[in-house]
Motif scaffolding. Structure first.
Motif, PDB file in Angstrom:
ATOM      1  N   ASP A 129       5.562  -3.765  -3.320  1.00  0.00           N
ATOM      2  CA  ASP A 129       5.899  -4.888  -4.118  1.00  0.00           C
ATOM      3  C   ASP A 129       5.062  -4.785  -5.348  1.00  0.00           C
ATOM      4  O   ASP A 129       3.841  -5.262  -5.191  1.00  0.00           O
ATOM      5  N   VAL A 130       5.828  -4.575  -6.376  1.00  0.00           N
ATOM      6  CA  VAL A 130       4.999  -4.472  -7.656  1.00  0.00           C
ATOM      7  C   VAL A 130       4.452  -5.964  -8.268  1.00  0.00           C
ATOM      8  O   VAL A 130       3.797  -5.994  -9.103  1.00  0.00           O
ATOM      9  N   GLU A 131       5.371  -6.893  -7.753  1.00  0.00           N
ATOM     10  CA  GLU A 131       5.006  -8.270  -8.380  1.00  0.00           C
ATOM     11  C   GLU A 131       3.637  -8.754  -7.524  1.00  0.00           C
ATOM     12  O   GLU A 131       2.747  -9.243  -8.175  1.00  0.00           O
ATOM     13  N   ASN A 132       3.721  -8.701  -6.323  1.00  0.00           N
ATOM     14  CA  ASN A 132       2.885  -9.369  -5.507  1.00  0.00           C
ATOM     15  C   ASN A 132       1.615  -8.195  -5.299  1.00  0.00           C
ATOM     16  O   ASN A 132       0.468  -8.441  -4.696  1.00  0.00           O
ATOM     17  N   LYS A 133       1.832  -6.891  -5.829  1.00  0.00           N
ATOM     18  CA  LYS A 133       1.090  -5.900  -5.594  1.00  0.00           C
ATOM     19  C   LYS A 133       0.480  -5.602  -4.246  1.00  0.00           C
ATOM     20  O   LYS A 133      -0.877  -5.560  -4.099  1.00  0.00           O
ATOM     21  N   THR A 134       1.267  -5.323  -3.283  1.00  0.00           N
ATOM     22  CA  THR A 134       1.141  -5.109  -2.033  1.00  0.00           C
ATOM     23  C   THR A 134       1.820  -3.773  -1.631  1.00  0.00           C
ATOM     24  O   THR A 134       2.895  -3.570  -2.205  1.00  0.00           O
ATOM     25  N   GLN A 177      -3.561  -3.974  -0.459  1.00  0.00           N
ATOM     26  CA  GLN A 177      -3.570  -4.997  -1.777  1.00  0.00           C
ATOM     27  C   GLN A 177      -4.069  -4.191  -2.892  1.00  0.00           C
ATOM     28  O   GLN A 177      -5.251  -3.329  -2.778  1.00  0.00           O
ATOM     29  N   TYR A 178      -3.718  -4.110  -4.069  1.00  0.00           N
ATOM     30  CA  TYR A 178      -4.217  -3.651  -5.223  1.00  0.00           C
ATOM     31  C   TYR A 178      -4.222  -4.351  -6.433  1.00  0.00           C
ATOM     32  O   TYR A 178      -3.380  -5.460  -6.399  1.00  0.00           O
ATOM     33  N   GLU A 179      -5.034  -4.519  -7.370  1.00  0.00           N
ATOM     34  CA  GLU A 179      -4.836  -5.221  -8.619  1.00  0.00           C
ATOM     35  C   GLU A 179      -4.376  -4.794  -9.853  1.00  0.00           C
ATOM     36  O   GLU A 179      -3.523  -5.616 -10.390  1.00  0.00           O
ATOM     37  N   LYS A 180      -4.574  -3.551  -9.940  1.00  0.00           N
ATOM     38  CA  LYS A 180      -4.029  -3.039 -11.507  1.00  0.00           C
ATOM     39  C   LYS A 180      -2.838  -1.949 -11.238  1.00  0.00           C
ATOM     40  O   LYS A 180      -1.828  -1.869 -11.373  1.00  0.00           O
ATOM     41  N   ASP A 181      -3.291  -0.950 -10.616  1.00  0.00           N
ATOM     42  CA  ASP A 181      -2.350   0.139 -10.127  1.00  0.00           C
ATOM     43  C   ASP A 181      -2.523   0.787  -8.781  1.00  0.00           C
ATOM     44  O   ASP A 181      -3.643   0.760  -8.328  1.00  0.00           O
ATOM     45  N   ALA A 182      -1.667   1.694  -8.668  1.00  0.00           N
ATOM     46  CA  ALA A 182      -1.520   2.188  -7.334  1.00  0.00           C
ATOM     47  C   ALA A 182      -1.021   3.436  -7.099  1.00  0.00           C
ATOM     48  O   ALA A 182      -0.006   3.748  -7.849  1.00  0.00           O
ATOM     49  N   GLY A 183      -1.238   4.425  -6.739  1.00  0.00           N
ATOM     50  CA  GLY A 183      -0.956   5.767  -6.342  1.00  0.00           C
ATOM     51  C   GLY A 183      -0.819   6.178  -4.972  1.00  0.00           C
ATOM     52  O   GLY A 183      -1.692   5.808  -4.315  1.00  0.00           O
ATOM     53  N   ILE A 184       0.363   6.590  -4.430  1.00  0.00           N
ATOM     54  CA  ILE A 184       0.484   7.103  -2.915  1.00  0.00           C
ATOM     55  C   ILE A 184       0.945   8.384  -2.920  1.00  0.00           C
ATOM     56  O   ILE A 184       1.786   8.782  -3.357  1.00  0.00           O
ATOM     57  N   VAL A 185       0.537   9.107  -2.069  1.00  0.00           N
ATOM     58  CA  VAL A 185       0.768  10.446  -1.647  1.00  0.00           C
ATOM     59  C   VAL A 185       0.922  10.658  -0.073  1.00  0.00           C
ATOM     60  O   VAL A 185       0.275  10.230   0.784  1.00  0.00           O
ATOM     61  N   LEU A 186       2.265  10.664   0.111  1.00  0.00           N
ATOM     62  CA  LEU A 186       2.713  11.079   1.558  1.00  0.00           C
ATOM     63  C   LEU A 186       3.040  12.396   1.688  1.00  0.00           C
ATOM     64  O   LEU A 186       3.513  13.263   0.648  1.00  0.00           O
ATOM     65  N   TYR A 187       2.905  13.017   2.886  1.00  0.00           N
ATOM     66  CA  TYR A 187       2.985  14.375   3.231  1.00  0.00           C
ATOM     67  C   TYR A 187       3.305  14.802   4.783  1.00  0.00           C
ATOM     68  O   TYR A 187       2.792  14.147   5.593  1.00  0.00           O
ATOM     69  N   THR A 188       3.805  16.032   4.819  1.00  0.00           N
ATOM     70  CA  THR A 188       3.990  16.283   6.280  1.00  0.00           C
ATOM     71  C   THR A 188       2.833  17.381   6.807  1.00  0.00           C
ATOM     72  O   THR A 188       2.287  17.757   5.951  1.00  0.00           O
TER      73      THR A 188
END
Length: 381
Positions: free
Chosen positions: A262-267, A310-321
């Motif tokens: 959720d980019v509005e609530n940054k969750t 929760q984050y405040e400014k930016d987020a990066g996520i890496v998913l992998y098998t």
């Protein structure tokens, strides 16, 4: 289809032709030396000949310049003729020579003077073997075509890159065989929310890919119909339990990680069903999206809990098998720690998913990929 008779003695050629004609063989060709044979086939350094549909070669062993054994090796080295049966027709009674001829790839041999019944019997046997080889080649060709078609269908259901005003989502996908058991999908739920799912089916290859396609066919409807993440996992578990076969010792299952950003609530809300922990970089600080329930399909009932970040400014996520960690372990000799993975991903954050995989598992590492590798990246803007 042609039978080629190779003998430097014209009388021997005529005897064999007569025997074969009386037996009903009509398309007979003759060559007086290995060089003539090469010219007919366009092999052994000779200029390319028109495609010749050869069914069998009958060859004398003792010929001037190039003997039959060397000619046999040369012909069979050509990929066009590697399955052509070659029968030696020879007066040489040396068992060592016979063994050498068979080692060179000859199918059989007939001794001179020629016994008509023996020659025809060995020809029929060689041709039956050739026909069986041709049937297998045709079947393999059809199988490869069908596998390629299935691969294209499988690729077509994977999500394409999202690069909009809010996020950039992309993936790297490296099957270990023609078909894979990994699957990913993402979609924009509404103006501010994005859903991403990555799953890894038990095993890999055809059976896993078929089960994977079955799940992918119900996945989008399940996700769009149900807003609750935990309910989605219960529904997928129900579908997997429908696949259980009576008296089958092994049940199909898959691990999965499903998140909603959720980019509005940054969750970031997520459910991890027995999958390797995803790695999130929240305002530069790493966090793990750790398992919170068992794999999908292992049990009739699934106990699901949801994680939230929760984050405040930016987020990066890496998913992998787990094919990624297995590939790294094949190079280093040990399973990488999460600290190692975090460092590798942080140091190569600017790379696209394929570049990130290549940085962690160099293509020139000399290792054999034993499992499917899939990596999904998500970065907010």
């Amino acid at each position: 289809m042609s039978i080629i008779i190779v003998d430097d003695n014209a009388t021997n050629q005529l005897i064999i032709q007569t025997i074969l004609n009386k037996a009903g063989y009509r398309n007979l060709l003759t060559a007086s030396s290995a060089h003539e044979l090469y010219d007919m086939l366009g092999t052994g350094g000779s200029a390319a000949a028109a495609d010749l549909d050869v069914e069998l070669i009958l060859m004398d062993m003792m010929m001037p310049d190039i003997d039959g054994i060397e000619a046999c090796r040369t012909v069979l080295r050509d990929c066009r003729y590697k399955d052509i049966p070659i029968i030696f027709v020879t007066a040489v009674g040396d068992s060592n020579k016979m063994a050498e001829a068979l080692d060179a790839g000859a199918s059989d041999y007939v001794m001179k003077p020629i016994n008509r019944m023996e020659l025809l019997a060995r020809i029929r046997s060689a041709m039956r073997l050739k026909q069986e080889i041709d049937r297998h080649k045709e079947r393999d060709k059809n199988m490869r075509y069908n596998l390629e078609l299935a691969k294209q269908v499988q690729l077509s259901v994977l999500s394409t890159e999202i690069d909009d005003e809010n996020v950039r989502i992309n993936a790297a996908y490296q099957p270990s065989s023609e078909l894979a058991g990994d699957f990913y999908n993402w979609y924009r739920i509404d103006k501010n929310r994005y859903g991403v799912i990555l799953l890894d089916m038990m095993g890999h290859g055809i059976s896993s890919s078929l089960v994977c396609m079955y799940i992918s066919s119900v996945l989008r409807d399940t996700i769009t119909r149900m807003n609750d993440m935990e309910q989605v996992m219960h529904e997928l578990n129900r579908y997997m339990n429908q696949l259980h076969i009576k008296d089958e010792l092994m049940n199909y299952y898959f691990t999965a990680i499903y998140l909603v950003l959720d980019v509005e609530n940054k969750t970031i809300e997520y459910v991890n069903a027995g999958h390797p922990p995803g790695i999130a970089f929240l305002d530069g600080k790493p966090a793990l999206l750790e398992p919170c329930c068992s794999a999908i399909g292992l049990f009739n009932k699934l106990k699901v809990s949801k994680g939230r970040l929760q984050y405040e400014k930016d987020a990066g996520i890496v998913l992998y098998t787990d094919g990624l960690t297995d590939g790294i372990a094949a190079i280093t000799g040990e399973e990488p720690s999460y600290d190692t993975l975090i460092d590798l991903m942080r140091n190569n954050e600017q790379l696209d998913p394929s570049g990130l995989v290549a940085a962690m598992i160099p293509q020139d590492s000399g290792t054999v990929q034993k499992d499917d590798i899939c990596l999904v990246t998500l970065y907010t803007k």
